[in-house]
Motif scaffolding. Structure first.
Motif, PDB file in Angstrom:
ATOM      1  N   LEU A  66     -52.036 -65.809 -24.531  1.00 58.23           N
ATOM      2  CA  LEU A  66     -52.178 -64.923 -23.357  1.00 58.23           C
ATOM      3  C   LEU A  66     -52.043 -65.735 -22.067  1.00 58.23           C
ATOM      4  CD1 LEU A  66     -55.099 -62.643 -24.601  1.00 58.23           C
ATOM      5  CD2 LEU A  66     -52.692 -62.002 -24.312  1.00 58.23           C
ATOM      6  N   MET A  69     -48.402 -66.740 -21.329  1.00 63.42           N
ATOM      7  CA  MET A  69     -47.383 -65.679 -21.389  1.00 63.42           C
ATOM      8  C   MET A  69     -46.382 -65.707 -20.231  1.00 63.42           C
ATOM      9  SD  MET A  69     -48.742 -62.236 -22.976  1.00 63.42           S
ATOM     10  CE  MET A  69     -47.501 -61.065 -23.400  1.00 63.42           C
ATOM     11  N   LEU A  70     -46.852 -66.130 -19.061  1.00 63.81           N
ATOM     12  CA  LEU A  70     -45.971 -66.048 -17.892  1.00 63.81           C
ATOM     13  C   LEU A  70     -45.309 -67.381 -17.548  1.00 63.81           C
ATOM     14  CD1 LEU A  70     -48.248 -63.706 -15.765  1.00 63.81           C
ATOM     15  CD2 LEU A  70     -46.243 -63.079 -17.124  1.00 63.81           C
ATOM     16  N   VAL A  78     -44.415 -65.385 -25.576  1.00 64.81           N
ATOM     17  CA  VAL A  78     -44.252 -64.064 -26.193  1.00 64.81           C
ATOM     18  C   VAL A  78     -43.499 -63.172 -25.223  1.00 64.81           C
ATOM     19  CG1 VAL A  78     -45.451 -62.086 -27.205  1.00 64.81           C
ATOM     20  CG2 VAL A  78     -46.473 -64.367 -27.372  1.00 64.81           C
ATOM     21  N   ASN A  79     -42.388 -62.610 -25.686  1.00 63.60           N
ATOM     22  CA  ASN A  79     -41.689 -61.612 -24.880  1.00 63.60           C
ATOM     23  C   ASN A  79     -42.559 -60.354 -24.891  1.00 63.60           C
ATOM     24  OD1 ASN A  79     -40.116 -59.516 -23.956  1.00 63.60           O
ATOM     25  ND2 ASN A  79     -38.223 -60.311 -24.866  1.00 63.60           N
ATOM     26  N   PRO A  80     -43.074 -59.927 -23.705  1.00 65.07           N
ATOM     27  CA  PRO A  80     -44.049 -58.816 -23.700  1.00 65.07           C
ATOM     28  C   PRO A  80     -43.453 -57.463 -24.060  1.00 65.07           C
ATOM     29  CG  PRO A  80     -43.535 -59.532 -21.457  1.00 65.07           C
ATOM     30  CD  PRO A  80     -42.782 -60.433 -22.370  1.00 65.07           C
ATOM     31  N   ARG A  81     -42.107 -57.356 -24.160  1.00 65.93           N
ATOM     32  CA  ARG A  81     -41.515 -56.047 -24.485  1.00 65.93           C
ATOM     33  C   ARG A  81     -42.013 -55.593 -25.864  1.00 65.93           C
ATOM     34  NH1 ARG A  81     -35.577 -56.382 -24.916  1.00 65.93           N
ATOM     35  NH2 ARG A  81     -35.730 -57.200 -22.827  1.00 65.93           N
ATOM     36  N   PRO A  82     -42.669 -54.411 -25.960  1.00 71.08           N
ATOM     37  CA  PRO A  82     -43.237 -54.012 -27.249  1.00 71.08           C
ATOM     38  C   PRO A  82     -42.157 -53.579 -28.249  1.00 71.08           C
ATOM     39  CG  PRO A  82     -43.634 -52.314 -25.597  1.00 71.08           C
ATOM     40  CD  PRO A  82     -42.887 -53.401 -24.899  1.00 71.08           C
ATOM     41  N   LYS A  86     -42.891 -56.472 -33.946  1.00 69.26           N
ATOM     42  CA  LYS A  86     -43.768 -57.470 -33.319  1.00 69.26           C
ATOM     43  C   LYS A  86     -45.225 -56.980 -33.287  1.00 69.26           C
ATOM     44  CE  LYS A  86     -42.761 -58.440 -29.116  1.00 69.26           C
ATOM     45  NZ  LYS A  86     -41.868 -58.870 -28.068  1.00 69.26           N
ATOM     46  N   LEU A  87     -45.424 -55.700 -32.937  1.00 74.47           N
ATOM     47  CA  LEU A  87     -46.795 -55.181 -32.848  1.00 74.47           C
ATOM     48  C   LEU A  87     -47.489 -55.196 -34.206  1.00 74.47           C
ATOM     49  CD1 LEU A  87     -46.413 -52.181 -30.367  1.00 74.47           C
ATOM     50  CD2 LEU A  87     -47.616 -54.336 -29.982  1.00 74.47           C
ATOM     51  N   GLU A 319     -41.731 -69.140 -30.060  1.00 75.41           N
ATOM     52  CA  GLU A 319     -41.304 -68.064 -29.149  1.00 75.41           C
ATOM     53  C   GLU A 319     -41.172 -66.766 -29.953  1.00 75.41           C
ATOM     54  OE1 GLU A 319     -38.166 -69.639 -26.632  1.00 75.41           O
ATOM     55  OE2 GLU A 319     -37.239 -67.649 -26.664  1.00 75.41           O
ATOM     56  N   ASN A 321     -39.559 -63.564 -29.773  1.00 77.09           N
ATOM     57  CA  ASN A 321     -38.521 -62.889 -28.991  1.00 77.09           C
ATOM     58  C   ASN A 321     -37.466 -62.282 -29.915  1.00 77.09           C
ATOM     59  OD1 ASN A 321     -37.172 -62.047 -26.710  1.00 77.09           O
ATOM     60  ND2 ASN A 321     -36.222 -64.045 -26.302  1.00 77.09           N
TER      61      ASN A 321
END
Ligand SMILES: Cc1cc2nc3c(=O)[nH]c(=O)nc-3n(C[C@H](O)[C@H](O)[C@H](O)COP(=O)(O)OP(=O)(O)OC[C@H]3O[C@@H](n4cnc5c(N)ncnc54)[C@H](O)[C@@H]3O)c2cc1C
Length: 404
Positions: A66, A69-70, A78-82, A86-87, A319, A321
């Motif tokens: 966390l 993340m940025l 972690v690419n935050p796109r859900p 991944k979830l 990563e 992604n």
């Protein structure tokens, strides 16, 4: 004689095919590339590392993920796109946190069991894979990292692995080329290193000599299995083919999830990308300035291995992604920087970058065993330790296939 198809020609597929052939089974291996070991088993960290068996399933990993993340150069990204894949993987990762200790112990056991087979096969088949038996040194820059490692050492010991704490002065004796300020380290004499690509190619050749049919350039697109046996549909040389076998073993790395779904099973492998650089040691100063002992820098999430006289491999980072295989400059830069910092004598003019996708299960344990349908088996999902564990899981699955 029982006929068995092995899907995938990475380290897990080739060791499986070889172990099956040694048992006298009739084996055919299908690989979509022109040669074996062209995907994740191409340029990894090179470590045969029981000492790296710690499972990642902990709240501390979640916290770091966390926090990082940025930051595009962070060890874990972690690419935050859900997305459902991944979830669902992360949900199962969290659910496996209570099994962190037992899975770490079980992984250490597998890694130790693998050594005997892998070294024995290499010796018997005369495979040169730049193997080096100089141990692995884990390095820590702060007290917290060192104390955590001390707790992990207790778990590894329950799995049968001995490693010892070393002071910064002892670290310099073990690997004199290492520069920097360290709090301490842990040294595992029994760990070793080698080139996964060379080994896999050598074992594939040995398997062929033992009668395995190696079908490269074959893109498998359909799998079926039932009481009448297994059916493999593939594309080769622009044409369709269908082949029949008594059994099949899925060893397809990150593609195993898709194949499992075709066979009515759920094998939730996620592609966890990592990077490596191979530093070409072009001059005598670089060769003298590069370490021969393998290293793990736990904070930076990097490992290193000396491959022969002229190559130095550094690998790591994680990563999330998807199936993206791009080699990103901002992910490679920290690896080159690490070499310049820790080994200033090493020239970094010739650095070959690579990215690979670790086939990782949410609990970090490989899936080794039978599927729901008759004749279906899996030996896949070895994550960050596929090279280390492969010979043991190949032996396990080969005995199960033979007995079925
Ligand atoms: C950066 C990095 C560093 C690492 N360092 C280490 C280390 O130091 N020590 C360690 O033990 N492990 C390490 N690993 C992990 C290790 O490399 C992997 O676990 C291992 O290579 C996975 O092997 P595999 O056979 O499961 O997958 P792969 O090597 O990817 O093999 C799967 C094969 O299946 C084939 N395939 C897929 N789909 C099809 C299809 N449709 N038809 C036909 N064939 C198909 C692919 O082409 C591929 O060749 C590292 C990984 C990475 C990314």
């Amino acid at each position: 004689m029982k006929s068995v198809a092995v899907i995938g020609g990475g380290i897990t597929g080739v060791t499986t095919a070889y172990a099956l052939a040694r048992r006298g089974l009739q084996v055919t291996l299908f690989e979509r590339h022109r040669y074996p070991a062209m995907e994740t088993s191409f340029a990894n960290g090179g470590q045969l590392s029981a000492s790296h068996a710690e499972a990642w399933n902990s709240w501390s990993t979640v916290g770091k993920g966390l926090k990082w993340m940025l930051r595009s150069d962070a060890p874990l990204l972690v690419n935050p796109r859900p997305g459902w894949h991944k979830l669902s993987w992360f949900a199962e990762f969290l659910a496996a946190i209570p099994r962190y200790e037992s899975n770490t112990i079980a992984s250490a056991r597998l890694a130790i069991a693998a050594r005997e087979h892998l070294f024995g096969w290499a010796h018997e088949e005369g495979i040169d894979f730049d193997q080096r038996h100089e141990g692995i040194l884990h390095v820590y820059r702060d007290k917290a990292g060192f104390e955590h490692a001390a707790r992990v050492t207790g778990l590894l010991a329950q799995g049968g692995l001995q490693r010892r704490a070393v002071t910064p002065a002892e670290m310099r004796t073990i690997e004199p080329t290492l520069e920097g300020r360290f709090y301490g380290g842990f040294y595992t004499e029994s760990d070793s290193t080698g080139d996964i690509h060379k080994f896999t190619l050598g074992l594939a050749q040995a398997a062929e000599e033992r009668g395995v049919e190696m079908v490269c350039g074959a893109d498998v697109h359909g799998l079926q299995a039932g009481e009448e046996g297994a059916r493999i549909a593939l594309l080769r040389d622009g044409g369709q083919e269908t082949r029949h076998f008594d059994a099949l073993v899925v060893c397809a790395g990150t593609a195993s999830r898709r194949f499992a779904a075709m066979l009515g099973d759920r094998v939730n492998v996620y592609p966890v990308k990592g990077y490596s650089i191979t530093v070409m040691l072009e001059d005598p100063a670089s060769r003298a300035g590069a370490p021969t002992v393998s290293l793990v820098d736990d904070a930076a999430k990097l490992v290193s291995s000396r491959l022969g006289a002229n190559r130095f491999r550094v690998a790591g980072t994680a990563e999330f992604n998807g199936f993206n295989r791009d080699i990103r400059a901002d992910r490679i830069a920290p690896l080159v920087h690490w070499v310049q910092q820790c080994f200033p004598g090493v020239g970094t003019r010739q650095v070959v970058p690579w990215a690979g996708l670790r086939p990782m299960m949410p609990d970090l344990m490989p899936r080794v065993g039978a599927g729901k349908r008759p004749g279906v088996f899996y030996n896949t999902g070895h994550g960050h330790l596929g090279w280390t564990m492969s010979a043991a899981t190949a032996e396990l699955i080969a005995s199960q296939v033979q007995a079925a």
